[in-house]
Scaffold this motif. Structure first.
Motif, PDB file in Angstrom:
ATOM      1  N   ASN A  88      -7.954  -8.988 -18.376  1.00 25.87           N
ATOM      2  CA  ASN A  88      -8.390  -8.317 -17.159  1.00 25.87           C
ATOM      3  C   ASN A  88      -7.207  -8.003 -16.258  1.00 25.87           C
ATOM      4  OD1 ASN A  88     -10.732  -7.237 -16.290  1.00 25.87           O
ATOM      5  ND2 ASN A  88     -11.541  -9.108 -15.370  1.00 25.87           N
ATOM      6  N   ASP A  89      -6.028  -7.984 -16.824  1.00 26.88           N
ATOM      7  CA  ASP A  89      -4.800  -7.758 -16.080  1.00 26.88           C
ATOM      8  C   ASP A  89      -4.748  -6.315 -15.563  1.00 26.88           C
ATOM      9  OD1 ASP A  89      -1.751  -6.936 -16.062  1.00 26.88           O
ATOM     10  OD2 ASP A  89      -1.822  -9.133 -15.977  1.00 26.88           O
ATOM     11  N   PRO A  90      -4.212  -6.102 -14.374  1.00 25.52           N
ATOM     12  CA  PRO A  90      -4.101  -4.736 -13.857  1.00 25.52           C
ATOM     13  C   PRO A  90      -3.170  -3.843 -14.691  1.00 25.52           C
ATOM     14  CG  PRO A  90      -3.223  -6.329 -12.257  1.00 25.52           C
ATOM     15  CD  PRO A  90      -3.769  -7.101 -13.411  1.00 25.52           C
ATOM     16  N   HIS A  91      -2.368  -4.449 -15.566  1.00 26.77           N
ATOM     17  CA  HIS A  91      -1.441  -3.687 -16.408  1.00 26.77           C
ATOM     18  C   HIS A  91      -1.997  -3.414 -17.802  1.00 26.77           C
ATOM     19  CE1 HIS A  91       1.549  -4.026 -13.319  1.00 26.77           C
ATOM     20  NE2 HIS A  91       1.383  -5.336 -13.290  1.00 26.77           N
ATOM     21  N   ARG A  92      -3.273  -3.645 -17.994  1.00 25.87           N
ATOM     22  CA  ARG A  92      -3.858  -3.453 -19.329  1.00 25.87           C
ATOM     23  C   ARG A  92      -3.727  -2.018 -19.820  1.00 25.87           C
ATOM     24  NH1 ARG A  92     -10.033  -4.919 -19.060  1.00 25.87           N
ATOM     25  NH2 ARG A  92     -10.098  -3.889 -21.060  1.00 25.87           N
ATOM     26  N   ALA A  93      -3.878  -1.050 -18.931  1.00 25.40           N
ATOM     27  CA  ALA A  93      -3.737   0.347 -19.350  1.00 25.40           C
ATOM     28  C   ALA A  93      -2.295   0.635 -19.770  1.00 25.40           C
ATOM     29  CB  ALA A  93      -4.171   1.286 -18.236  1.00 25.40           C
ATOM     30  N   ARG A  94      -1.333   0.084 -19.058  1.00 21.98           N
ATOM     31  CA  ARG A  94       0.067   0.279 -19.432  1.00 21.98           C
ATOM     32  C   ARG A  94       0.359  -0.336 -20.795  1.00 21.98           C
ATOM     33  NH1 ARG A  94       3.940  -0.292 -14.169  1.00 21.98           N
ATOM     34  NH2 ARG A  94       2.848   1.259 -12.916  1.00 21.98           N
ATOM     35  N   ALA A  95      -0.225  -1.491 -21.063  1.00 18.57           N
ATOM     36  CA  ALA A  95      -0.044  -2.129 -22.369  1.00 18.57           C
ATOM     37  C   ALA A  95      -0.629  -1.244 -23.467  1.00 18.57           C
ATOM     38  CB  ALA A  95      -0.700  -3.510 -22.381  1.00 18.57           C
ATOM     39  N   LEU A  96      -1.797  -0.691 -23.209  1.00 18.42           N
ATOM     40  CA  LEU A  96      -2.434   0.201 -24.176  1.00 18.42           C
ATOM     41  C   LEU A  96      -1.557   1.429 -24.412  1.00 18.42           C
ATOM     42  CD1 LEU A  96      -5.220   0.551 -25.722  1.00 18.42           C
ATOM     43  CD2 LEU A  96      -5.737   2.178 -23.911  1.00 18.42           C
ATOM     44  N   LEU A  97      -1.019   2.009 -23.354  1.00 20.29           N
ATOM     45  CA  LEU A  97      -0.157   3.179 -23.494  1.00 20.29           C
ATOM     46  C   LEU A  97       1.124   2.858 -24.268  1.00 20.29           C
ATOM     47  CD1 LEU A  97      -0.653   4.792 -19.979  1.00 20.29           C
ATOM     48  CD2 LEU A  97      -1.636   5.533 -22.162  1.00 20.29           C
ATOM     49  N   GLU A  98       1.645   1.664 -24.101  1.00 27.68           N
ATOM     50  CA  GLU A  98       2.821   1.269 -24.869  1.00 27.68           C
ATOM     51  C   GLU A  98       2.472   1.129 -26.352  1.00 27.68           C
ATOM     52  OE1 GLU A  98       6.620   0.253 -26.118  1.00 27.68           O
ATOM     53  OE2 GLU A  98       5.927   1.324 -24.333  1.00 27.68           O
ATOM     54  N   LEU A  99       1.308   0.600 -26.656  1.00 27.25           N
ATOM     55  CA  LEU A  99       0.875   0.526 -28.055  1.00 27.25           C
ATOM     56  C   LEU A  99       0.720   1.930 -28.633  1.00 27.25           C
ATOM     57  CD1 LEU A  99      -1.700  -2.383 -27.766  1.00 27.25           C
ATOM     58  CD2 LEU A  99       0.440  -2.425 -29.074  1.00 27.25           C
ATOM     59  N   ILE A 100       0.190   2.847 -27.840  1.00 25.46           N
ATOM     60  CA  ILE A 100       0.056   4.237 -28.287  1.00 25.46           C
ATOM     61  C   ILE A 100       1.438   4.811 -28.590  1.00 25.46           C
ATOM     62  CG2 ILE A 100      -0.532   6.567 -27.504  1.00 25.46           C
ATOM     63  CD1 ILE A 100      -2.935   5.232 -25.997  1.00 25.46           C
ATOM     64  N   ARG A 101       2.399   4.560 -27.718  1.00 26.90           N
ATOM     65  CA  ARG A 101       3.754   5.054 -27.929  1.00 26.90           C
ATOM     66  C   ARG A 101       4.344   4.539 -29.242  1.00 26.90           C
ATOM     67  NH1 ARG A 101       8.767   3.839 -27.745  1.00 26.90           N
ATOM     68  NH2 ARG A 101       8.531   1.678 -27.101  1.00 26.90           N
ATOM     69  N   ARG A 102       4.018   3.318 -29.608  1.00 27.47           N
ATOM     70  CA  ARG A 102       4.572   2.694 -30.817  1.00 27.47           C
ATOM     71  C   ARG A 102       3.810   3.047 -32.094  1.00 27.47           C
ATOM     72  NH1 ARG A 102       6.011  -3.523 -28.997  1.00 27.47           N
ATOM     73  NH2 ARG A 102       7.095  -2.977 -27.073  1.00 27.47           N
ATOM     74  N   ALA A 103       2.602   3.574 -31.967  1.00 24.65           N
ATOM     75  CA  ALA A 103       1.734   3.768 -33.141  1.00 24.65           C
ATOM     76  C   ALA A 103       2.330   4.687 -34.198  1.00 24.65           C
ATOM     77  CB  ALA A 103       0.371   4.288 -32.699  1.00 24.65           C
TER      78      ALA A 103
END
Length: 111
Positions: free
Chosen positions: A13-28
């Motif tokens: 529930n971290d406020p940075h969850r979207a940023r983490a998701l976007l970083e995973l997208i960048r690495r995919a």
């Protein structure tokens, strides 16, 4: 951060969850573990309900990111994740994608 750390952050529930998701997208594009993590994350009810804006959920962002990675694995993962969406959500996602992309693949504008 590692893929497991980013995945844990996106799950929480971290406020940075979207940023983490976007970083995973960048690495995919180059990291199968990131691709797999996005597939798993896209199925979480919390990401399906968490909206980035309007109808666009974090789960949709994961699926769109998988498509954008444009590898065989990411496309297969995206298609499987899409198939697991609620039927109404599938229709809404397709409508969203159609409204933001013209037939030549450009974004937004239609002439």
């Amino acid at each position: 951060m590692s893929v497991p750390e980013l995945t844990a952050l996106a799950r929480g529930n971290d406020p940075h969850r979207a940023r983490a998701l976007l970083e995973l997208i960048r690495r995919a594009r180059t990291d199968d573990a990131a691709t797999d993590a996005l597939g798993e994350l896209s199925r979480l009810p919390s990401l399906r309900e968490d909206r980035m804006f309007h109808l666009v959920s974090l789960a949709w962002a994961a699926i769109i990111g998988l498509l954008a990675a444009a590898t065989e694995r990411s496309w297969a993962t995206a298609h499987a994740a899409f198939a697991d969406l609620d039927p109404n959500d599938r229709v809404a996602l397709l409508s969203y994608l159609e409204s933001t992309t013209d037939v030549t693949g450009g974004s937004g504008s239609r002439s």
